[in-house]
Scaffold this active site. Sequence first.
Site, PDB file in Angstrom:
ATOM      1  N   HIS A  38     -31.076  -4.718   5.125  1.00 12.79           N
ATOM      2  CA  HIS A  38     -31.789  -4.012   4.054  1.00 12.79           C
ATOM      3  C   HIS A  38     -33.091  -4.786   3.859  1.00 12.79           C
ATOM      4  O   HIS A  38     -33.170  -5.685   3.023  1.00 12.79           O
ATOM      5  CB  HIS A  38     -30.954  -3.986   2.769  1.00 12.79           C
ATOM      6  CG  HIS A  38     -29.580  -3.432   2.978  1.00 12.79           C
ATOM      7  ND1 HIS A  38     -29.330  -2.080   3.032  1.00 12.79           N
ATOM      8  CD2 HIS A  38     -28.396  -4.051   3.194  1.00 12.79           C
ATOM      9  CE1 HIS A  38     -28.032  -1.885   3.243  1.00 12.79           C
ATOM     10  NE2 HIS A  38     -27.448  -3.066   3.350  1.00 12.79           N
ATOM     11  N   THR A  39     -34.076  -4.458   4.675  1.00 11.72           N
ATOM     12  CA  THR A  39     -35.295  -5.259   4.763  1.00 11.72           C
ATOM     13  C   THR A  39     -36.061  -5.347   3.454  1.00 11.72           C
ATOM     14  O   THR A  39     -36.711  -6.354   3.188  1.00 11.72           O
ATOM     15  CB  THR A  39     -36.215  -4.734   5.873  1.00 11.72           C
ATOM     16  OG1 THR A  39     -36.484  -3.351   5.643  1.00 11.72           O
ATOM     17  CG2 THR A  39     -35.567  -4.912   7.235  1.00 11.72           C
ATOM     18  N   CYS A  40     -36.008  -4.318   2.634  1.00  9.21           N
ATOM     19  CA  CYS A  40     -36.739  -4.356   1.360  1.00  9.21           C
ATOM     20  C   CYS A  40     -36.179  -5.416   0.422  1.00  9.21           C
ATOM     21  O   CYS A  40     -36.860  -5.867  -0.499  1.00  9.21           O
ATOM     22  CB  CYS A  40     -36.692  -2.997   0.664  1.00  9.21           C
ATOM     23  SG  CYS A  40     -37.617  -1.736   1.535  1.00  9.21           S
ATOM     24  N   PHE A  41     -34.926  -5.810   0.644  1.00  7.36           N
ATOM     25  CA  PHE A  41     -34.254  -6.745  -0.255  1.00  7.36           C
ATOM     26  C   PHE A  41     -33.927  -8.081   0.416  1.00  7.36           C
ATOM     27  O   PHE A  41     -33.263  -8.910  -0.187  1.00  7.36           O
ATOM     28  CB  PHE A  41     -32.974  -6.106  -0.796  1.00  7.36           C
ATOM     29  CG  PHE A  41     -33.230  -4.792  -1.466  1.00  7.36           C
ATOM     30  CD1 PHE A  41     -33.840  -4.746  -2.714  1.00  7.36           C
ATOM     31  CD2 PHE A  41     -32.908  -3.599  -0.839  1.00  7.36           C
ATOM     32  CE1 PHE A  41     -34.098  -3.536  -3.328  1.00  7.36           C
ATOM     33  CE2 PHE A  41     -33.159  -2.381  -1.450  1.00  7.36           C
ATOM     34  CZ  PHE A  41     -33.760  -2.348  -2.697  1.00  7.36           C
ATOM     35  N   PHE A  42     -34.367  -8.286   1.677  1.00  8.41           N
ATOM     36  CA  PHE A  42     -34.085  -9.513   2.426  1.00  8.41           C
ATOM     37  C   PHE A  42     -32.580  -9.782   2.406  1.00  8.41           C
ATOM     38  O   PHE A  42     -32.114 -10.873   2.107  1.00  8.41           O
ATOM     39  CB  PHE A  42     -34.875 -10.675   1.856  1.00  8.41           C
ATOM     40  CG  PHE A  42     -34.964 -11.902   2.739  1.00  8.41           C
ATOM     41  CD1 PHE A  42     -34.693 -11.859   4.099  1.00  8.41           C
ATOM     42  CD2 PHE A  42     -35.340 -13.126   2.204  1.00  8.41           C
ATOM     43  CE1 PHE A  42     -34.795 -12.990   4.897  1.00  8.41           C
ATOM     44  CE2 PHE A  42     -35.443 -14.274   2.987  1.00  8.41           C
ATOM     45  CZ  PHE A  42     -35.173 -14.199   4.327  1.00  8.41           C
TER      46      PHE A  42
END
Length: 163
Positions: free
Chosen positions: A115-119
């Site tokens: 979930h790249t937006c949330f690292f």
Amino acid sequence: QCAAIARGLATQVPLNVLRVFTWNQAELLVTGRNEVDLRLLREMTVYDSPFTESHPTMRLFWEMMEEFTPAERSMMIKFAWSRDRLPLTAADFSSKFKITRLHTSNPNQSFPQAHTCFFTIDVPEYTDLEAMTQRCRYAIENCTSIDNDGAAGDFQVEEDDEE
């Protein structure tokens, strides 16, 4: 051409401030280190239950990260965050790296999800270092676009019995 670059840069950073730094220092401040600092990454990692730093799967995860090449470590960061470098210091992180459990019926056959937006990465509860490394390596090498936030579902690969 250099004058045009300087004019563009001056719209973002006062040029007199840049004169304080060597080009190496300025590059480091702008782009970060090209090698992943695992000590810093561990310090900036949080775990979602049942994972903790001492959980067997997380011990495998950090062992895998230690064994990864510098390029693979960068690919893991890119998989999780859509960038391949860490900030220089803990204070520079906008959010911590979060590892959560991916619920799956067959963890050693499943792949991590990002979930790249949330690292954040969701990791199956692997019990085998080789399986974890193989699945994570596949994910970081083949999943290079922005994540689908769960659209892929519980994806698994069956082992070939003929090997």
